[in-house]
Write an enzyme that holds these catalytic residues in place. Structure first.
Site, PDB file in Angstrom:
ATOM      1  N   ARG A  11       0.852  -1.189   0.000  1.00 38.89           N
ATOM      2  CA  ARG A  11       0.000   0.000   0.000  1.00 38.89           C
ATOM      3  C   ARG A  11       0.884   1.234   0.000  1.00 38.89           C
ATOM      4  O   ARG A  11       1.899   1.274   0.703  1.00 38.89           O
ATOM      5  CB  ARG A  11      -0.939   0.009   1.210  1.00 38.89           C
ATOM      6  CG  ARG A  11      -1.912  -1.141   1.269  1.00 38.89           C
ATOM      7  CD  ARG A  11      -2.739  -1.302  -0.002  1.00 38.89           C
ATOM      8  NE  ARG A  11      -3.660  -0.214  -0.243  1.00 38.89           N
ATOM      9  CZ  ARG A  11      -4.920  -0.182   0.182  1.00 38.89           C
ATOM     10  NH1 ARG A  11      -5.384  -1.194   0.909  1.00 38.89           N
ATOM     11  NH2 ARG A  11      -5.700   0.834  -0.102  1.00 38.89           N
ATOM     12  N   GLU A  13      -3.235   8.368  -5.485  1.00 38.62           N
ATOM     13  CA  GLU A  13      -3.560   7.614  -6.696  1.00 38.62           C
ATOM     14  C   GLU A  13      -4.812   8.195  -7.346  1.00 38.62           C
ATOM     15  O   GLU A  13      -5.798   8.429  -6.651  1.00 38.62           O
ATOM     16  CB  GLU A  13      -3.770   6.127  -6.370  1.00 38.62           C
ATOM     17  CG  GLU A  13      -2.514   5.432  -5.882  1.00 38.62           C
ATOM     18  CD  GLU A  13      -2.713   3.935  -5.628  1.00 38.62           C
ATOM     19  OE1 GLU A  13      -3.808   3.409  -5.947  1.00 38.62           O
ATOM     20  OE2 GLU A  13      -1.781   3.300  -5.126  1.00 38.62           O
ATOM     21  N   HIS A  62      -0.781   0.603  -9.972  1.00 37.00           N
ATOM     22  CA  HIS A  62      -1.524  -0.279  -9.059  1.00 37.00           C
ATOM     23  C   HIS A  62      -2.118  -1.473  -9.817  1.00 37.00           C
ATOM     24  O   HIS A  62      -3.319  -1.734  -9.775  1.00 37.00           O
ATOM     25  CB  HIS A  62      -2.635   0.501  -8.346  1.00 37.00           C
ATOM     26  CG  HIS A  62      -3.032  -0.120  -7.036  1.00 37.00           C
ATOM     27  ND1 HIS A  62      -3.423   0.620  -5.950  1.00 37.00           N
ATOM     28  CD2 HIS A  62      -3.094  -1.410  -6.624  1.00 37.00           C
ATOM     29  CE1 HIS A  62      -3.721  -0.174  -4.937  1.00 37.00           C
ATOM     30  NE2 HIS A  62      -3.527  -1.419  -5.327  1.00 37.00           N
TER      31      HIS A  62
END
EC number: 1.1.1.26
Length: 339
Positions: free
Chosen positions: A241, A270, A289
């Site tokens: 993360r 993000e 991601h």
């Protein structure tokens, strides 16, 4: 008995949606790319018994206030820090997630990132595409370290950490790992593994790969102080993360040469802005991601998310319950809607 009403915040892969539609009345936010706006989420959740969400959806007290009938929140993700778990538990709302089914995909991608940054694969591709390959071959051009004989440090040894260790062991490396407890079961299976503290791992590792969940304890776990402990020849890999790493400190480390480079699939912000400082380094590999982005993994995630949701509405224990304390607040038989 009336069919349960379900809101799904994104189009998810099959067979997940079909499974839900067999036993529930389903409303889907008709987009693969964009999450619903806050207003749309609050409007569509009002009369729903269940929610299937993604990590891009903030599920807090306001959302739960808007959905007095809500019994289960099934997130299409392993992480669940986008959901207010204590609030859900207090209200008797079951929260489930999708661990395990993306383990192999993320482990494979982690190894790919390690090779990409150490062997300068992305940098090499860029050189050819931009017409910079204008000199004869020479023995120093785009050299990088071999993995064989190196020390790999794994911060966290859960499912993904173990799967990554198994794959890396074939490169004939030494593996150090740090976790809240020693994994004797793994050490007996994977050769050259050693349990150690975090500081020692950072000081001795040639590659540091992060595999911990995001919690209050792991937020900015890799900060300036810890980045300074790493070798100048070491690389940082993050497929866990984004907020586990202090981005500002990492940018400083890269600018000042405390470490050799980094490969990142997750970020504190993000999507990452195109002009972000991290995009300016040739020794940094960036991915949006996508560590779990295999066709098979995304299908398994959808299936497990649907199975979790349906199980709760059947009054059965779901395969992957996050907040087990909720069983004491509202027993499963009290949320049963599907015969």
């Amino acid at each position: 008995m009336a069919r349960p009403k379900v809101y799904v915040t994104r189009i998810i892969p099959e067979p997940g949606l079909s499974m839900l539609k067999e036993c529930c009345d389903v409303v889907v936010h008709e987009s693969k790319d964009w999450p619903p706006s806050r207003e749309e989420l609050l409007r569509n959740i009002r009369d729903k018994d269940a929610l299937l969400c993604l990590l891009t959806d903030k599920i807090d007290a306001e959302v739960m206030d808007a959905a007095p009938n809500l019994k289960v929140i099934s997130t299409y993700s392993v992480g669940f820090d986008h959901i207010d778990i204590p609030e859900a538990t207090k209200r008797g709302i079951y929260v489930t997630h999708t661990p395990g089914v993306l383990t192999d995909a993320v482990a494979e991608f982690t190894v790919g990132l390690i090779l990409a940054v150490t062997r300068r694969i992305v940098e090499a591709d860029k050189i050819i595409r931009t017409g910079q390959w204008d000199k004869p071959w020479n023995p120093y051009f785009l050299t990088g370290p071999e993995l064989k004989g190196k020390t790999i440090g794994l911060v966290g040894l859960g499912r993904i950490g173990v799967a990554t260790a198994k794959r890396l062991s074939s490169f004939d490396v030494k593996i150090l790992y740090y976790d809240i407890e020693r994994r004797w079961d793994v050490e007996t299976v994977i050769p050259n593994m050693e349990f150690t503290d975090l500081d020692t791992l950072l000081e001795k590792s040639d590659i540091v790969s992060i595999h911990v969940p995001l919690t209050k304890e792991t937020y900015h776990l890799i900060n300036e102080e810890r980045l300074r402990k790493m070798k100048k020849t070491a690389y940082l890999i993050n497929t866990a993360r984004g907020p586990v790493v202090d981005t500002e400190a990492l940018v400083k480390a890269l600018k000042e040469g405390w470490i050799a480079g980094a490969a990142l699939d997750v970020f504190e912000q993000e999507p990452l802005p195109p002009n972000h400082p991290l995009t300016k380094f040739d020794n940094v590999v960036l991915a949006p991601h996508i560590a779990s982005a295999t066709i098979e993994a995304r299908q398994r995630m959808a299936e497990l998310a649907a199975r979790n949701l349906i199980a709760v509405l059947k009054g059965e224990m779901p395969p992957a319950l996050v907040n087990k304390e909720v069983l004491k607040v509202r027993p499963l038989e009290k949320v049963k809607m599907i015969p």
